[in-house]
Design an enzyme around this catalytic site. Sequence first.
Site: not given
Ligand code: CA
Length: 576
Positions: A148, A208-210, A259, A277, A319, A321, A346, A482, A547
């Site tokens: 980004r 890396g939250g997933e 993130w 999340n 989620d 997040d 979110r 987006w 995403a």
């Molecule tokens: Ca997430």
Amino acid sequence: MRVRNWNVSVSSLALIVVATSLVLPVMGGDSKAAPSASYDPVTDQRLLQPAAGDWLMFRRTYDGQGYSPLDQVNTKNIKDLVPVWTFSTGVTAGHEAAPVVNGGILFVTAAYNKLFALDAKTGSMLWRYDRDVPEKALGEICCDVVNRGVALYGDKVYMGTLDAHLVALDARTGHVVWDTKVADYQNGYVITSAPLIVKGKVVTGVAGGEYGIRGFIEAFNAETGQSVWKTHSIPGPGNPGHESWAAGDAWKTGGGATWLTGTYDAQQNLIFWGVGNPGPWAGDVRPGDDLYTDSTLALDADSGQIRLHYQYTPHDLWDYDGVNEAVLVDIDRQGHRVKGWINANRNGYFYLLDRTSAQFIYGEPFASPTTFTGLDPKTGRPNVDPSKSPEDKKVDTCPAFLGGKNWMPISFSPATGYAYVSSNHWCMTISDLPGKYEAGKMYVRADFEMHPAHPDYIGEFQAIDVATGKKMWSKKYEAPLWAGALSTAGSLVFTGTLTDRDFTAFNAKTGDVLWKFRTNSGIVGVPVTYTVDGVQYVAVLSGFGGAIPLWAGPIHEKLTKSIPQGGVLWVFALKK
Ligand code: CA
């Protein structure tokens, strides 16, 4: 495919990996044009009070407003805005960066950690940096191989990388000055957002939250790359908030990714940073509020100590997040001056909080939320509708996990007092799945599928009056949105859309569409504006990805799958 779209994404990423390793040699710092000797070093003072024509950081100013005082391009002459140069990045994944501009030199990143230094007036390339990201790292990224943007300080450019390093390059030549490992990508950590520079430190979070990471925010010495402080977003034993985790080791893999880029209040010396999340999405292993997931933290900029926090969604099961940016605003509300922060979350609510105390002021629904029956009027704590809890059943609820507003930054105009929000109205079916943590592997444990909240639209570009939280105008789109937003003193707001590929300018006060231009691809970038030699330019990356193709399932199949891809930076100015 009813179980996660992730199965799709793994195979498509595998194809991308092959192409990358063949096509992109390490070029770090290859110079095409003569390095610019006139590069103007970026100082703390310049970051605090940037010249009107510069765009020195992700959202231009520390408050995160994404607002420019430039008004050469305005509601009266916007019809004469035309492209003056373009630049192709050579890759086809998501292009979510905001260019930054210092004294006529523009730095922009593309997918795969490509970084280009360009003459901001002509588009001539000064140098490029192509990072050789390990193939294995590319396979461990939840939401496309995006970047980004960069941060600037002194005579250096700073970029976080997909293999979870922070790299400092010489702004004049692109040569690597230092390269510091921030975390281990083999355990699911990556960096996709621009760092934040505060008083000689380069501050970054991690994604890396997933993947069952344990999130943190870390500050590095801008000259040397040495760590100065590191603050975990999931408190360990003995630290306040640890008691919000159940006994056992769930906190060690509790997520809380950090993130997105934070904001900074110099007066309070506080850095505001979002936390994502909890992991996994299934909540059975982590009864409790799970601090500081889905929160905004306020950290002392010198020590990294947590001074304030606000949690939007305690014990998140969807989620939601809460990493979304805290935009700092000073506004008059009901006869009082509020030093606040706003957050389009979110979870589908738009919040105003007091940034001196983290006291809740209001939270208004902006994206058709149904998971909560409402928010507590005093604390803002959500009242969860028990029929929307997936802990013991399959539920259908809104917003979907991609959120009422995802990463794409809102803009706040102090001229109108409005926040401009790329929002999405979508829902999901979701139920918990069994599973165990494995280092470096997806740790979501949910079965889900998305669908639109309304028959005729998902995306809604909204202007929200920050003093009241009320919607003032909006424009709806069948496909999701987006892209980030830019507002200017020319009474304009810019953003981009997906299926029609348009870059659009609205009247900031009324919402009338005053101008649009069809670009090469769907826009998921962040527009900016700057001047060189007295001419105002407006720039935006077009290049669909991110995403949505990986996670939106049937919505992507129906609405966005046929969008052409490829990254191009578009730069516009008024016709001479
Ligand atoms: Ca997430």
